[in-house]
Motif scaffolding. Structure first.
Motif, PDB file in Angstrom:
ATOM      1  N   ASN A  18       0.663   9.964  -2.298  1.00  0.00           N
ATOM      2  CA  ASN A  18      -0.290  10.944  -1.790  1.00  0.00           C
ATOM      3  C   ASN A  18       0.351  11.875  -0.774  1.00  0.00           C
ATOM      4  O   ASN A  18       0.113  13.091  -0.778  1.00  0.00           O
ATOM      5  N   THR A  78      -5.334   8.931 -12.571  1.00  0.00           N
ATOM      6  CA  THR A  78      -4.590   7.731 -12.916  1.00  0.00           C
ATOM      7  C   THR A  78      -4.491   7.609 -14.433  1.00  0.00           C
ATOM      8  O   THR A  78      -5.507   7.614 -15.124  1.00  0.00           O
ATOM      9  N   SER A  93       3.365  -1.314 -10.297  1.00  0.00           N
ATOM     10  CA  SER A  93       3.040  -1.355  -8.875  1.00  0.00           C
ATOM     11  C   SER A  93       3.320  -2.746  -8.326  1.00  0.00           C
ATOM     12  O   SER A  93       3.522  -3.696  -9.076  1.00  0.00           O
ATOM     13  N   GLY A 115      -5.978   1.652  -5.461  1.00  0.00           N
ATOM     14  CA  GLY A 115      -5.556   3.050  -5.435  1.00  0.00           C
ATOM     15  C   GLY A 115      -6.692   3.979  -5.047  1.00  0.00           C
ATOM     16  O   GLY A 115      -6.507   4.909  -4.244  1.00  0.00           O
ATOM     17  N   ASP A 156      -6.960   6.433  -1.777  1.00  0.00           N
ATOM     18  CA  ASP A 156      -7.283   7.854  -1.909  1.00  0.00           C
ATOM     19  C   ASP A 156      -8.433   8.242  -0.995  1.00  0.00           C
ATOM     20  O   ASP A 156      -8.390   9.275  -0.320  1.00  0.00           O
ATOM     21  N   LEU A 186      -0.422   3.376 -14.193  1.00  0.00           N
ATOM     22  CA  LEU A 186      -0.618   1.965 -13.894  1.00  0.00           C
ATOM     23  C   LEU A 186      -0.589   1.146 -15.177  1.00  0.00           C
ATOM     24  O   LEU A 186      -1.275   1.479 -16.152  1.00  0.00           O
ATOM     25  N   GLU A 244       0.816  -1.220   0.000  1.00  0.00           N
ATOM     26  CA  GLU A 244       0.000   0.000   0.000  1.00  0.00           C
ATOM     27  C   GLU A 244       0.847   1.266   0.000  1.00  0.00           C
ATOM     28  O   GLU A 244       0.357   2.343  -0.356  1.00  0.00           O
ATOM     29  N   ARG A 300      -0.579   9.499 -11.428  1.00  0.00           N
ATOM     30  CA  ARG A 300       0.193   8.263 -11.362  1.00  0.00           C
ATOM     31  C   ARG A 300      -0.086   7.406 -12.594  1.00  0.00           C
ATOM     32  O   ARG A 300      -1.045   7.643 -13.331  1.00  0.00           O
ATOM     33  N   TYR A 303       2.912   2.140  -2.050  1.00  0.00           N
ATOM     34  CA  TYR A 303       2.975   2.637  -3.429  1.00  0.00           C
ATOM     35  C   TYR A 303       2.029   3.824  -3.625  1.00  0.00           C
ATOM     36  O   TYR A 303       2.377   4.808  -4.288  1.00  0.00           O
ATOM     37  N   PHE A 304       0.827   3.745  -3.060  1.00  0.00           N
ATOM     38  CA  PHE A 304      -0.136   4.835  -3.176  1.00  0.00           C
ATOM     39  C   PHE A 304      -0.026   5.824  -2.023  1.00  0.00           C
ATOM     40  O   PHE A 304      -0.159   7.032  -2.221  1.00  0.00           O
ATOM     41  N   THR A 359      -6.934  12.017  -7.095  1.00  0.00           N
ATOM     42  CA  THR A 359      -5.790  11.842  -7.984  1.00  0.00           C
ATOM     43  C   THR A 359      -6.280  11.507  -9.390  1.00  0.00           C
ATOM     44  O   THR A 359      -7.435  11.134  -9.589  1.00  0.00           O
ATOM     45  N   SER A 401      -6.358  -0.565  -9.700  1.00  0.00           N
ATOM     46  CA  SER A 401      -7.025   0.742  -9.763  1.00  0.00           C
ATOM     47  C   SER A 401      -7.978   0.923  -8.587  1.00  0.00           C
ATOM     48  O   SER A 401      -8.055   2.009  -7.989  1.00  0.00           O
TER      49      SER A 401
END
Length: 337
Positions: A181, A249, A264, A236, A240, A190, A174, A188, A176-177, A247, A233
């Motif tokens: 943020n 994507t 990711s 993510g 958020d 993907l 997690e 970002r 990664y996101f 964000t 997705s």
């Protein structure tokens, strides 16, 4: 006795067993306690590699051994050598033991045409890699093979966990996101159109499976995953929402443009999803938390761990596996094209 009690799975497992009425000895290398454990939990130091220390801690015997850190044939034989003093065992394994029937599995994912083509979902009777000591997957297969062959002497439930998540993780995907943020990155990338599915396993759900298996001893293998396998997705978006940010994507058809752009920790070419029907039938398993509902405590823990230190210092195991997670310069250069 819970071996590996101080880790990500061990902490909620000890708490769940204690709430269920077990007199729990929490064994770990540091011998520490978790703030959520009842006072009656007994915490002890244990070096998992010390056969004599393990035997001494088990003493005249115990009804249940939960081994969260067991790996390879040697650890399996360590347990089976004490079978006359152990009522039953629950041992954590991994879904990475599965192969697709053509020799492709987790160990071949980085090879050309090495992505495994698993059925969706994967059941426990799916073929597995050959036991050995060459990789993490083959070592876990060796652990399983030894314990299952000794099932008449030591009934053992093997739990094959997926992408484990929750506080105290040495490999928090997690991040990664979460870190993006926190760093103000509002755009970002993907790969695979963000549709990759790599089945997660909440530590609290694994603890619930441990609790259920403890009262239903048997020699069995069960998948140990969350109720759903969200796409990357969706993961993510859930992060958020937990962090209260918006964000954008950017989705890429096919693989990541480079190892540091769009790749990711969940980005797999083909879905990796597991069937939880056997656990429901055999143990009456019902998940105690969904992926989205588990995120706030994970995000809070990650945020606190990152405070004042570099992410590679906070999570060295993650940095070794995924060294290019936060190459913002490479991302910006790609966006510029």
């Amino acid at each position: 006795m819970v071996i590996g009690a101080g880790g990500q799975i061990g902490r909620p497992a000890v708490a769940a067993l204690a709430r269920d009425g077990w007199a729990v000895t929490a064994a770990s290398r540091g011998g520490g306690r978790d703030e959520d454990w009842p006072e009656e939990v007994r915490a002890e130091r244990l070096d998992r590699e010390d056969d004599a220390a393990l035997g001494a801690l088990i003493g005249d015997g115990c009804d249940l051994v939960v081994d969260i850190v067991a790996y390879g044939a040697r650890h399996a034989r360590q347990l089976t050598a004490l079978a006359d003093r152990i009522g039953s065992a629950v041992v954590v394994s991994t879904v990475s033991v599965y192969e697709d029937g053509k020799g492709r599995g987790f160990d071949t994912m980085s090879e050309p045409d090495g992505s495994p083509q698993y059925p969706v979902p994967v059941r426990e009777d799916q073929p597995t890699v050959a036991p050995g000591d060459a990789t993490y997957s083959t070592g876990k297969a060796a652990l399983e093979s030894e314990l299952l062959s000794a099932g008449d002497r030591l009934p053992t439930t093997l739990l094959r966990a997926g992408a484990i998540h929750g506080p105290h993780s040495p490999l928090p995907r997690e991040l990664y996101f979460v870190k993006r943020n926190l760093d103000g990155r509002r755009r970002r990338v993907l790969a695979f159109r963000g549709e990759s599915r790599f089945h997660p396993s909440a530590a609290r759900n694994i603890a619930e499976l441990i609790r259920l298996a403890a009262s239903r001893p048997g020699s069995r293998v069960l998948n140990a995953c969350d109720p759903q396998a969200p796409t990357v997705s969706e993961i993510g978006a859930a992060v958020d929402e937990a962090m209260g940010v918006e964000t954008e994507t950017v989705l890429v058809d096919g693989p990541a443009p480079s190892p540091s752009v769009g790749s990711s920790p969940w980005s797999v070419k083909l879905p990796v999803v597991f069937d939880m029907g056997a656990a429901e039938r055999e143990l009456g398993y019902r998940p105690v938390v969904s992926y989205a509902d588990s995120l706030p405590e994970t995000v809070d823990w990650l945020t606190r761990r990152l405070s004042g230190q570099d992410w590679k210092e906070a999570f060295p195991a993650l940095a070794r596996v995924y060294p290019d997670l936060f190459d913002y310069a490479a991302e910006d250069a790609w966006f510029a094209t």
